[in-house]
Design a protein around this motif. Structure first.
Motif, PDB file in Angstrom:
ATOM      1  N   GLN A   1      -2.308   0.684  16.550  1.00  0.00           N
ATOM      2  CA  GLN A   1      -0.922   1.102  16.737  1.00  0.00           C
ATOM      3  C   GLN A   1      -0.009  -0.103  16.913  1.00  0.00           C
ATOM      4  N   ASP A   2      -0.541  -1.223  17.433  1.00  0.00           N
ATOM      5  CA  ASP A   2       0.270  -2.435  17.552  1.00  0.00           C
ATOM      6  C   ASP A   2       0.715  -2.902  16.171  1.00  0.00           C
ATOM      7  N   LEU A   3      -0.221  -2.922  15.228  1.00  0.00           N
ATOM      8  CA  LEU A   3       0.097  -3.377  13.880  1.00  0.00           C
ATOM      9  C   LEU A   3       1.088  -2.441  13.210  1.00  0.00           C
ATOM     10  N   ALA A   4       0.900  -1.138  13.413  1.00  0.00           N
ATOM     11  CA  ALA A   4       1.802  -0.170  12.789  1.00  0.00           C
ATOM     12  C   ALA A   4       3.198  -0.266  13.373  1.00  0.00           C
TER      13      ALA A   4
ATOM     14  N   ILE B   1       0.819  -1.210   0.000  1.00  0.00           N
ATOM     15  CA  ILE B   1       0.000   0.000   0.000  1.00  0.00           C
ATOM     16  C   ILE B   1       0.849   1.255   0.000  1.00  0.00           C
ATOM     17  N   LEU B   2       1.908   1.240   0.813  1.00  0.00           N
ATOM     18  CA  LEU B   2       2.774   2.406   0.885  1.00  0.00           C
ATOM     19  C   LEU B   2       3.499   2.659  -0.425  1.00  0.00           C
ATOM     20  N   ALA B   3       3.786   1.581  -1.156  1.00  0.00           N
ATOM     21  CA  ALA B   3       4.552   1.725  -2.392  1.00  0.00           C
ATOM     22  C   ALA B   3       3.673   1.978  -3.606  1.00  0.00           C
ATOM     23  N   ALA B   4       2.404   1.562  -3.533  1.00  0.00           N
ATOM     24  CA  ALA B   4       1.544   1.606  -4.719  1.00  0.00           C
ATOM     25  C   ALA B   4       1.091   3.023  -5.033  1.00  0.00           C
ATOM     26  N   LYS B   5       0.795   3.261  -6.300  1.00  0.00           N
ATOM     27  CA  LYS B   5       0.169   4.498  -6.729  1.00  0.00           C
ATOM     28  C   LYS B   5      -1.313   4.205  -6.902  1.00  0.00           C
ATOM     29  N   THR B   6      -2.131   4.699  -6.012  1.00  0.00           N
ATOM     30  CA  THR B   6      -3.550   4.409  -6.050  1.00  0.00           C
ATOM     31  C   THR B   6      -4.191   5.194  -7.176  1.00  0.00           C
TER      32      THR B   6
ATOM     33  N   VAL C   1      -8.635   8.707  -2.569  1.00  0.00           N
ATOM     34  CA  VAL C   1      -8.282   8.046  -1.317  1.00  0.00           C
ATOM     35  C   VAL C   1      -6.777   8.129  -1.122  1.00  0.00           C
ATOM     36  N   SER C   2      -6.358   8.708  -0.001  1.00  0.00           N
ATOM     37  CA  SER C   2      -4.933   8.898   0.251  1.00  0.00           C
ATOM     38  C   SER C   2      -4.277   7.592   0.667  1.00  0.00           C
ATOM     39  N   ILE C   3      -2.942   7.603   0.612  1.00  0.00           N
ATOM     40  CA  ILE C   3      -2.196   6.434   1.064  1.00  0.00           C
ATOM     41  C   ILE C   3      -2.495   6.162   2.533  1.00  0.00           C
ATOM     42  N   GLU C   4      -2.616   7.232   3.325  1.00  0.00           N
ATOM     43  CA  GLU C   4      -2.906   7.053   4.744  1.00  0.00           C
ATOM     44  C   GLU C   4      -4.267   6.390   4.944  1.00  0.00           C
ATOM     45  N   GLU C   5      -5.252   6.792   4.119  1.00  0.00           N
ATOM     46  CA  GLU C   5      -6.573   6.183   4.234  1.00  0.00           C
ATOM     47  C   GLU C   5      -6.546   4.726   3.809  1.00  0.00           C
ATOM     48  N   GLU C   6      -5.783   4.429   2.758  1.00  0.00           N
ATOM     49  CA  GLU C   6      -5.636   3.044   2.327  1.00  0.00           C
ATOM     50  C   GLU C   6      -5.003   2.203   3.439  1.00  0.00           C
ATOM     51  N   GLU C   7      -3.998   2.781   4.096  1.00  0.00           N
ATOM     52  CA  GLU C   7      -3.342   2.076   5.188  1.00  0.00           C
ATOM     53  C   GLU C   7      -4.319   1.818   6.329  1.00  0.00           C
TER      54      GLU C   7
END
Length: 408
Positions: free
Chosen positions: A135-138, A18-23, A33-39
Motif C-alpha cells: 500500500q505504501d507503493l500504491a 501497466i495501467l495504460a498497456a493493453k495486455t 491476466v488482469s490489469i490489477e494482477e499485472e499491477e
C-alpha cells in the motif's frame, strides 16, 4: 548533462505503463491476466527488491516495521549507477552548527526525533530502514511526483492529485547554491486517509524537462504511515518527477548511514498552539565528494552525486509547504492549520534561520531584498508571509499555512 539519457524506470513509470498497456498474449488476444494482477506482480517485484533480508527486525511503538539491514547491502546500491559506489560514512567536512537549540524565549524548543524503538536498537554494521508495504507503493505513486512551477497558475494541474503550495525563494542573479538550511516548526494535523501535508525546503537545478530536485522536511500522510504523525521526509528526482526518483526510500537512491534515525521516523515533540513552539533542524548540503548530505538534527545519510545530472550546484532554493488530496475533494491543513501571522509565533507555523550554503561550504543568509513569495490557492485557504530579518536567533524568517478546503 553528466550522462547521456541517464534514467531508469522506477516504480511510478512501471505502474503507469501497466495501467495504460493493453495486455495481450502471443496470439495478440487479450491476456487472461488482469490489469490489477499485472499491477500486483509489479508491486511484489518491487517489494522483493526494496525489502532486503534483515539482520534484525524491530516493531516500533508507532506500528512501523523497521529492518536492520547490512549497511553495504541496503536498497540504494541496487541503483544501476551505484553498483560501484563506495559508501561514505561521514561527510568530507562537517558544517559548523550555527542553529542554536533554543530561541531566546523559553517557549521555543527543538523537536526530538523518535524512531519508536523503545529499548531496542540496530546491531553494529546495520542501518534502520522502514519496511515498505504494497500500500505504501500504491499510495506514494503520485506523492510529490510533479515539481512546483511557480510560473503556472496551478503548478500541479497535470497531476492526478489535487495539490496546492506556498513558497518563498530568493531570486538569485546567477547565484550558485551548494545547499540549504532552516529551522522548521513542527505540528500535528488531522488528515483524512488520502490527504497529505508537508513543510519543506527545495533545492533544484536544470532545464524544465531535466529538473534535478531534492526536497526535505516533514510530511504527514496517513495513507502511507497509517497515522497523522509528522515524519521525516526526503525526495529526489532528475527529471521533474516524470520517471525518476521517489519519496524516502521507496526506490533506490538514498544512502542511510545513521544507525538510529531514518527517513519516516516520527517527530516526537510538536508545537502546542499558543503555548510552545517546537522546531527541527533541517539541512542538505553538498560536500567535496559531490554527495548531498541530509541532516535532521543529526546527519542521516546522503544522495550520491552519481544519480544526479544537473546538481553540481543548485540555482534555486525554496522554502514552504505543499498540501494535497484526491481530485474534487478538500485539500488538508498546511503548517499548523491556521493562516499565518507575524504577532505570536506560538500561534503560527514558521520557518526561521533560512540560509543557503555557498561554494565554500559556509552558511549565508538569503537576501531579503531578492525574496519572492508564491502561492497557488485562495488566500483564505493558504498564505505565506515573509518576515525578513528578525535578528538574534530568528534571522531570516517566514510564516505560512492555512486550514485548506476547496481551494482551487
Amino acid at each position: 548533462m553528466k550522462y547521456s539519457n541517464v534514467s531508469f524506470i522506477v516504480l511510478f513509470v512501471l505502474i503507469s505503463f501497466i495501467l495504460a498497456a493493453k495486455t495481450k498474449n502471443a496470439d495478440g488476444k487479450r491476456s487472461s491476466v488482469s490489469i490489477e494482477e499485472e499491477e500486483d506482480i509489479a508491486f511484489e517485484r518491487q517489494l522483493k527488491n526494496l525489502n532486503k533480508k534483515p539482520i534484525k527486525t524491530i516493531m516500533t511503538k508507532y506500528g512501523d516495521t523497521v529492518d536492520c539491514i547490512n549497511i553495504h547491502k541496503q536498497p540504494a546500491f541496487d541503483h544501476p549507477l551505484l553498483k560501484d559506489h563506495k559508501i561514505q560514512m561521514v561527510p568530507s567536512f562537517i558544517q559548523e552548527e550555527t542553529t542554536s537549540n533554543n530561541i531566546s524565549a523559553s517557549s521555543y524548543r527543538v523537536s526530538n526525533i523518535d524512531n519508536g524503538f523503545q529499548n531496542e536498537r540496530c546491531p553494529p554494521g546495520t542501518v534502520p530502514i522502514r519496511r515498505t508495504k504494497k500500500q505504501d507503493l500504491a499510495n506514494a505513486r503520485y506523492l510529490l511526483q510533479k515539481k512546483i512551477n511557480p510560473n503556472r497558475t496551478n503548478s500541479y494541474s497535470s497531476s492526478p492529485m489535487n495539490y496546492h503550495f506556498v513558497s518563498v525563494e530568493e531570486l538569485s542573479q546567477g547565484k550558485s547554491y551548494h545547499g540549504a538550511a532552516a529551522l522548521i516548526s513542527t505540528h500535528t494535523l488531522e488528515l483524512t486517509y488520502k490527504q497529505f501535508s508537508t513543510a519543506q525546503v527545495w533545492i533544484e537545478n536544470g532545464p524544465e524537462e531535466e529538473k534535478n530536485s531534492i526536497q526535505f522536511g516533514w510530511l504527514a500522510y496517513p495513507a502511507i504511515f497509517e497515522d497523522s504523525h509528522s515524519r521525516l521526509m526526503g525526495y529526489w528526482t532528475v527529471d521533474g518527477g516524470k520517471q525518476t526518483g521517489c519519496f524516502n526510500v521507496l526506490c533506490y537512491g538514498f544512502v542511510q548511514v545513521h544507525d538510529q534515525v531514518f527517513l519516516g521516523a516520527v517527530i516526537e515533540q510538536i508545537s502546542i498552539y499558543g503555548k510552545l513552539a517546537y522546531n527541527m533542524v533541517a539541512r542538505v548540503y553538498r560536500d567535496r565528494t559531490g554527495n548531498w548530505w541530509l541532516m535532521f538534527n543529526v546527519i542521516i545519510g546522503y544522495w550520491p552525486a552519481e544519480i544526479f545530472t544537473h546538481l553540481d550546484n543548485a540555482s534555486v532554493v525554496r522554502y514552504g509547504g505543499i498540501a494535497g488530496a484526491e481530485p474534487q475533494t478538500d485539500t488538508p491543513p498546511m503548517g499548523n492549520g491556521y493562516l499565518p501571522q507575524l504577532q505570536d509565533y506560538t500561534k503560527t507555523a514558521f520557518i526561521r534561520k533560512m540560509k543557503y550554503i555557498d561554494d565554500k561550504g559556509q552558511l549565508q543568509n538569503i537576501n531579503p531584498d531578492g525574496v519572492q513569495s508564491k502561492h497557488d490557492a485562495k488566500l483564505d485557504c493558504y498564505n505565506i508571509l515573509f518576515a525578513g530579518n528578525l535578528g538574534s536567533d530568528w534571522e531570516m524568517s517566514m510564516t505560512y499555512g492555512g486550514p485548506g478546503g476547496m481551494c482551487s
